[in-house]
Design an enzyme around this catalytic site. Structure first.
Site, PDB file in Angstrom:
ATOM      1  N   TYR A  56     -67.148 -18.269   1.479  1.00  0.00           N
ATOM      2  CA  TYR A  56     -67.529 -19.606   1.045  1.00  0.00           C
ATOM      3  C   TYR A  56     -66.402 -20.259   0.264  1.00  0.00           C
ATOM      4  O   TYR A  56     -65.540 -19.590  -0.312  1.00  0.00           O
ATOM      5  CB  TYR A  56     -68.791 -19.556   0.167  1.00  0.00           C
ATOM      6  CG  TYR A  56     -68.552 -18.913  -1.186  1.00  0.00           C
ATOM      7  CD1 TYR A  56     -68.168 -19.683  -2.289  1.00  0.00           C
ATOM      8  CD2 TYR A  56     -68.662 -17.541  -1.351  1.00  0.00           C
ATOM      9  CE1 TYR A  56     -67.923 -19.101  -3.516  1.00  0.00           C
ATOM     10  CE2 TYR A  56     -68.416 -16.948  -2.571  1.00  0.00           C
ATOM     11  CZ  TYR A  56     -68.049 -17.732  -3.649  1.00  0.00           C
ATOM     12  OH  TYR A  56     -67.786 -17.141  -4.867  1.00  0.00           O
ATOM     13  N   PHE A  66     -63.785 -25.334  -7.044  1.00  0.00           N
ATOM     14  CA  PHE A  66     -64.100 -24.562  -8.239  1.00  0.00           C
ATOM     15  C   PHE A  66     -64.246 -23.069  -7.958  1.00  0.00           C
ATOM     16  O   PHE A  66     -64.206 -22.252  -8.879  1.00  0.00           O
ATOM     17  CB  PHE A  66     -65.365 -25.098  -8.929  1.00  0.00           C
ATOM     18  CG  PHE A  66     -66.604 -25.091  -8.068  1.00  0.00           C
ATOM     19  CD1 PHE A  66     -67.361 -23.946  -7.911  1.00  0.00           C
ATOM     20  CD2 PHE A  66     -67.003 -26.249  -7.423  1.00  0.00           C
ATOM     21  CE1 PHE A  66     -68.496 -23.944  -7.119  1.00  0.00           C
ATOM     22  CE2 PHE A  66     -68.146 -26.263  -6.636  1.00  0.00           C
ATOM     23  CZ  PHE A  66     -68.897 -25.105  -6.475  1.00  0.00           C
ATOM     24  N   ASP A  67     -64.387 -22.694  -6.701  1.00  0.00           N
ATOM     25  CA  ASP A  67     -64.495 -21.258  -6.381  1.00  0.00           C
ATOM     26  C   ASP A  67     -64.343 -21.072  -4.885  1.00  0.00           C
ATOM     27  O   ASP A  67     -64.714 -21.952  -4.088  1.00  0.00           O
ATOM     28  CB  ASP A  67     -65.849 -20.704  -6.838  1.00  0.00           C
ATOM     29  CG  ASP A  67     -65.902 -19.192  -6.826  1.00  0.00           C
ATOM     30  OD1 ASP A  67     -64.821 -18.560  -6.772  1.00  0.00           O
ATOM     31  OD2 ASP A  67     -67.005 -18.624  -6.870  1.00  0.00           O
ATOM     32  N   ILE A  86     -78.063 -19.770  -6.455  1.00  0.00           N
ATOM     33  CA  ILE A  86     -78.721 -21.050  -6.749  1.00  0.00           C
ATOM     34  C   ILE A  86     -79.710 -21.397  -5.635  1.00  0.00           C
ATOM     35  O   ILE A  86     -79.590 -20.923  -4.502  1.00  0.00           O
ATOM     36  CB  ILE A  86     -77.690 -22.181  -6.936  1.00  0.00           C
ATOM     37  CG1 ILE A  86     -76.799 -22.328  -5.698  1.00  0.00           C
ATOM     38  CG2 ILE A  86     -76.848 -21.944  -8.188  1.00  0.00           C
ATOM     39  CD1 ILE A  86     -75.830 -23.489  -5.770  1.00  0.00           C
ATOM     40  N   TYR A 112     -76.789 -26.283 -10.543  1.00  0.00           N
ATOM     41  CA  TYR A 112     -76.748 -25.876 -11.946  1.00  0.00           C
ATOM     42  C   TYR A 112     -77.340 -26.930 -12.884  1.00  0.00           C
ATOM     43  O   TYR A 112     -77.227 -26.808 -14.100  1.00  0.00           O
ATOM     44  CB  TYR A 112     -75.305 -25.549 -12.341  1.00  0.00           C
ATOM     45  CG  TYR A 112     -74.779 -24.327 -11.636  1.00  0.00           C
ATOM     46  CD1 TYR A 112     -75.026 -23.048 -12.133  1.00  0.00           C
ATOM     47  CD2 TYR A 112     -74.066 -24.441 -10.444  1.00  0.00           C
ATOM     48  CE1 TYR A 112     -74.567 -21.924 -11.473  1.00  0.00           C
ATOM     49  CE2 TYR A 112     -73.600 -23.321  -9.767  1.00  0.00           C
ATOM     50  CZ  TYR A 112     -73.857 -22.062 -10.287  1.00  0.00           C
ATOM     51  OH  TYR A 112     -73.415 -20.946  -9.631  1.00  0.00           O
ATOM     52  N   PHE A 129     -70.595 -26.782  -0.442  1.00  0.00           N
ATOM     53  CA  PHE A 129     -70.150 -25.447  -0.055  1.00  0.00           C
ATOM     54  C   PHE A 129     -69.945 -25.404   1.457  1.00  0.00           C
ATOM     55  O   PHE A 129     -70.809 -25.851   2.220  1.00  0.00           O
ATOM     56  CB  PHE A 129     -71.194 -24.392  -0.420  1.00  0.00           C
ATOM     57  CG  PHE A 129     -71.266 -24.059  -1.871  1.00  0.00           C
ATOM     58  CD1 PHE A 129     -70.435 -23.090  -2.428  1.00  0.00           C
ATOM     59  CD2 PHE A 129     -72.182 -24.691  -2.688  1.00  0.00           C
ATOM     60  CE1 PHE A 129     -70.514 -22.772  -3.775  1.00  0.00           C
ATOM     61  CE2 PHE A 129     -72.277 -24.384  -4.042  1.00  0.00           C
ATOM     62  CZ  PHE A 129     -71.431 -23.426  -4.577  1.00  0.00           C
TER      63      PHE A 129
END
Length: 221
Positions: A56, A66-67, A86, A112, A129
């Site tokens: 991902y 961010f990731d 999530i 979040y 994502f």
């Protein structure tokens, strides 16, 4: 009588407008799923309880990454539908085939929320994502996270126990040498602990009981 009729009509129009606005707001909060690629054949589709292995990449609305599991060259494995990820993932990865890739646009209510995630994800963020399903595995024995956190076995979780558990999980994931985003989460972990207690400590007595705890747990202690 005439003025009352005008006032009544105004209320009716206002009520209709409120419904329209609420419906529009609700629509904006919906999870968006875009299928990017699908395999030629699909013998099995994902369902709640499956162990999934994914690659991902997560980005914010402005395109900031961010990731990404690709950056670590390490896919992410988790159990679907049990709250390990999530809500946008639990809902957006159902009925997926191995080899399929999707784009998920996740509203704050399924991500979040207003709390964000440390310095990595801001409050109220809509997340995008791009995910690829690599494997569907067997379901493992259910974890008892409450028991793992409750180091003194008093059936109550203190701030110190939650803090120690979070630190251990973050450093274990990164092999004891946290990446930059994980370092930021470690630095901000006191805030994360407080946010967990705001959500879980329903009676506000400074501890999270087995009944209050919403994470993976067994009915027996």
């Amino acid at each position: 009588m005439k003025s009352r009729g005008v006032f009544s009509s105004f209320l009716e129009v206002a009520a209709v407008l409120a419904v329209v606005l609420l419906s529009a707001a609700h629509a904006k909060e919906e999870l968006k799923i875009e299928v990017l690629t699908v395999p030629d054949g699909c013998d099995q589709k994902t369902k709640n309880g499956d162990m999934l292995t994914m690659h991902y990449t997560g980005t914010l609305q402005d395109g900031t990454k961010f990731d990404s599991s690709h950056d670590r060259d390490q896919p992410f494995t988790f159990q679907l539908g049990v709250g390990q990820v999530i809500k946008g993932w639990d809902q957006g990865l159902l009925d997926m085939c191995v080899g399929e890739s999707r784009r998920l646009v996740i509203p704050p209510s399924l991500g979040y929320g207003d709390r964000g995630a440390g310095n990595v994800i801001p409050k109220g963020a809509t997340l995008t994502f791009e995910v690829e399903l690599l494997n569907i595995g067997d379901t493992p024995p259910s974890a008892n996270v409450f028991k793992e956190i409750d180091s003194d076995k008093d059936n109550m979780l203190s701030r110190e126990e939650v803090s120690a558990y979070l630190k251990k999980q973050i450093t274990d994931v990164e092999g004891g040498e946290p990446a930059d985003d994980m370092k930021r989460m470690l630095e901000d972990h006191d805030k994360l602990v407080e946010e967990i207690f705001q959500h879980e400590d329903q009676d506000k007595n400074g501890f999270i009981s087995h009944e209050e705890f919403s994470g993976p747990k067994h009915d027996e202690l």
